[in-house]
Scaffold this active site. Structure first.
Site, PDB file in Angstrom:
ATOM      1  N   LYS A   1      -1.074   5.438  -0.726  1.00 40.87           N
ATOM      2  CA  LYS A   1      -0.618   5.715   0.404  1.00 40.87           C
ATOM      3  C   LYS A   1      -0.011   7.325   0.563  1.00 40.87           C
ATOM      4  CE  LYS A   1      -0.061   1.020   0.840  1.00 40.87           C
ATOM      5  NZ  LYS A   1      -0.448   0.208   1.852  1.00 40.87           N
TER       6      LYS A   1
HETATM    7  C1  LIG Z   1      -0.295  -0.975   1.525  1.00 44.08           C
HETATM    8  C2  LIG Z   1       0.034  -2.065   2.402  1.00 44.08           C
HETATM    9  C3  LIG Z   1       1.010  -3.097   2.513  1.00 44.08           C
HETATM   10  C4  LIG Z   1       2.045  -3.145   1.017  1.00 44.08           C
HETATM   11  O1  LIG Z   1       1.602  -3.063  -0.122  1.00 44.08           O
HETATM   12  P1  LIG Z   1       2.128  -3.141  -1.283  1.00 44.08           P
HETATM   13  O2  LIG Z   1       1.280  -3.030  -2.507  1.00 44.08           O
HETATM   14  O3  LIG Z   1       3.106  -4.399  -1.500  1.00 44.08           O
HETATM   15  O4  LIG Z   1       3.054  -1.804  -1.459  1.00 44.08           O
HETATM   16  C5  LIG Z   1       1.214  -3.881   3.478  1.00 44.08           C
HETATM   17  N1  LIG Z   1       0.546  -3.975   4.351  1.00 44.08           N
HETATM   18  C6  LIG Z   1      -0.518  -2.850   4.614  1.00 44.08           C
HETATM   19  C7  LIG Z   1      -1.306  -3.031   5.837  1.00 44.08           C
HETATM   20  C8  LIG Z   1      -0.678  -2.200   3.269  1.00 44.08           C
HETATM   21  O5  LIG Z   1      -1.661  -1.448   3.942  1.00 44.08           O
END
Ligand SMILES: *Cc1c(COP(=O)(O)O)cnc(C)c1O
Length: 373
Positions: free
Chosen positions: A185
């Site tokens: 992210k």
């Molecule tokens: C990264 C992401 C999440 C959450 O991911 P975690 O691994 O639980 O932190 C949720 N929705 C989308 C669209 C994502 O890209």
């Protein structure tokens, strides 16, 4: 034989300041439920323009608690996007909700408000929208639909830290949402997430629910509701604070890298670059997903790139076509043709904060050789 990786798909952007900040917390003896978490929450809320933020163990955990608070019950239908990470649907399925996938807009790749409205039945209770690939979804239209039909709405903003909708940061629009801090992210804490809300009551509830339903007015072991262990740690918060301080630089480097790909790819036939920003939508660059011309065999492209040490990916497979979804609900091809087409042709190129021009040139050179073949 697998070639040695020359350009990875993703790479975190971590420096010495992060190392020092984590060490400070390690040495402080307050590893969880401490002051660093509160500081990170305050800074994050301020950054996105939300009055309240609660740090949680993952983006998924945050979305799950929001669906829990929304009161999802067995058999409730919830409308969401098929072009997302599975968390967008799992968060309400875990509460007994039934997924209804509405198709996306072919350009933005976000929920098409008309398709959402058409998918509403008397059993529909809510909408989980998503700002896919960091591009803000049609929040005003979706919120108007939710209001017209008495539905709750949550924004999965896990890919969209720093994105702007109608000139304001995602998170400031009054809708509760979750952000994610997995290493690919915009900012990372290893694992982790943040829920933003505009309701003080919901904020208090989130802080209780993430910590086993503990009450905050009173004694340590005093649990007033059924909750989860979705706690964040102060070590992660320390990392998050330093990453957040760098956010402007991170967003700038990512958008410069995206612009560079745009220039490099401009002369390549048969590769569509991502949708451009407009007056109402400013993307926060999360991944760089191109679309191959329909006749292209993606597997060949992926294999040739891999042969040159370049990690690319199918980004992302449709949620409703995942094996567990087909099995549980009988979904098949044809449910969301626009999303399926976009997914089938998607090709994510290596993209991360600090990717170098030379790395991007390697990628595009390799790509142009496969395409010329
Ligand atoms: C990264 C992401 C999440 C959450 O991911 P975690 O691994 O639980 O932190 C949720 N929705 C989308 C669209 C994502 O890209």
């Amino acid at each position: 034989m697998k070639a040695e990786t020359r350009v990875p798909l993703s790479r975190p952007y971590i420096g010495e300041r992060e190392e020092e900040a984590v060490l400070d917390v390690l040495r402080s003896g307050r590893l969880s439920l401490g002051p660093t978490i509160e500081r990170f929450e305050e800074l994050f809320a301020e950054q996105v323009g939300a009055p309240y933020a609660a740090a949680v163990s993952s983006g998924t955990a945050g979305l799950h608690m929001l669906c829990h608070i929304a009161g999802v019950e067995d058999g409730d239908e919830v409308i969401t996007s098929p072009l997302s990470f599975v968390a967008t649907a799992n968060c309400f399925i875990l509460e007994g909700g039934r997924p209804v996938f509405a198709d996306v807009d072919a350009q933005t790749l976000n929920l098409d408000p008309e398709a959402v409205e058409a998918a509403i039945t008397e059993r529909t209770k809510g909408i989980v929208a998503v700002d896919m690939f960091g591009f803000p979804c049609e929040l005003d239209e979706l919120r108007a639909i939710a209001e017209r039909h008495g539905l709750w709405i949550i924004d999965d903003s896990c890919e969209a830290l720093g994105a702007e909708y109608k000139g304001r940061q995602i998170g400031s629009q009054g809708i509760s949402g979750a952000f994610g801090f997995y290493p690919n992210k915009q900012i990372t804490t290893g694992e982790g997430g943040m829920v933003t809300t505009h309701s003080e009551e919901e904020w208090e509830l989130l802080k209780s629910l993430r910590n086993q339903g503990r009450s905050y007015e009173s004694r340590w072991f005093h649990h007033v509701r059924l909750g989860f262990n979705y706690r964040f740690t102060d070590l992660q918060a320390a990392l998050g604070i330093v990453q957040l301080e760098k956010l402007d630089e991170i967003l700038r480097l990512r958008s410069e890298a995206a612009a560079r790909y745009g220039d490099l790819l401009a002369s390549l036939e048969g590769i569509e670059t991502p949708h451009q920003d407009d007056a109402d939508h400013k993307r926060s660059w999360f991944v760089y997903v191109t679309k191959l011309a329909p006749a292209r065999d993606r597997e060949t492209v992926l294999a040739s790139l891999a042969g040159e040490g370049i990690e690319a990916a199918h980004y992302v497979p449709c949620v409703h076509l995942q094996p567990y979804m087909r099995e549980r609900y009988g979904f098949a091809e044809g449910v969301c043709p626009v999303a399926e087409d976009a997914s089938d042709r998607s090709l994510a190129l290596p993209f991360f904060t600090g990717i170098e021009a030379a790395e991007q040139e390697l990628v595009v050179d390799a790509l142009s050789r496969v395409i010329a073949r």
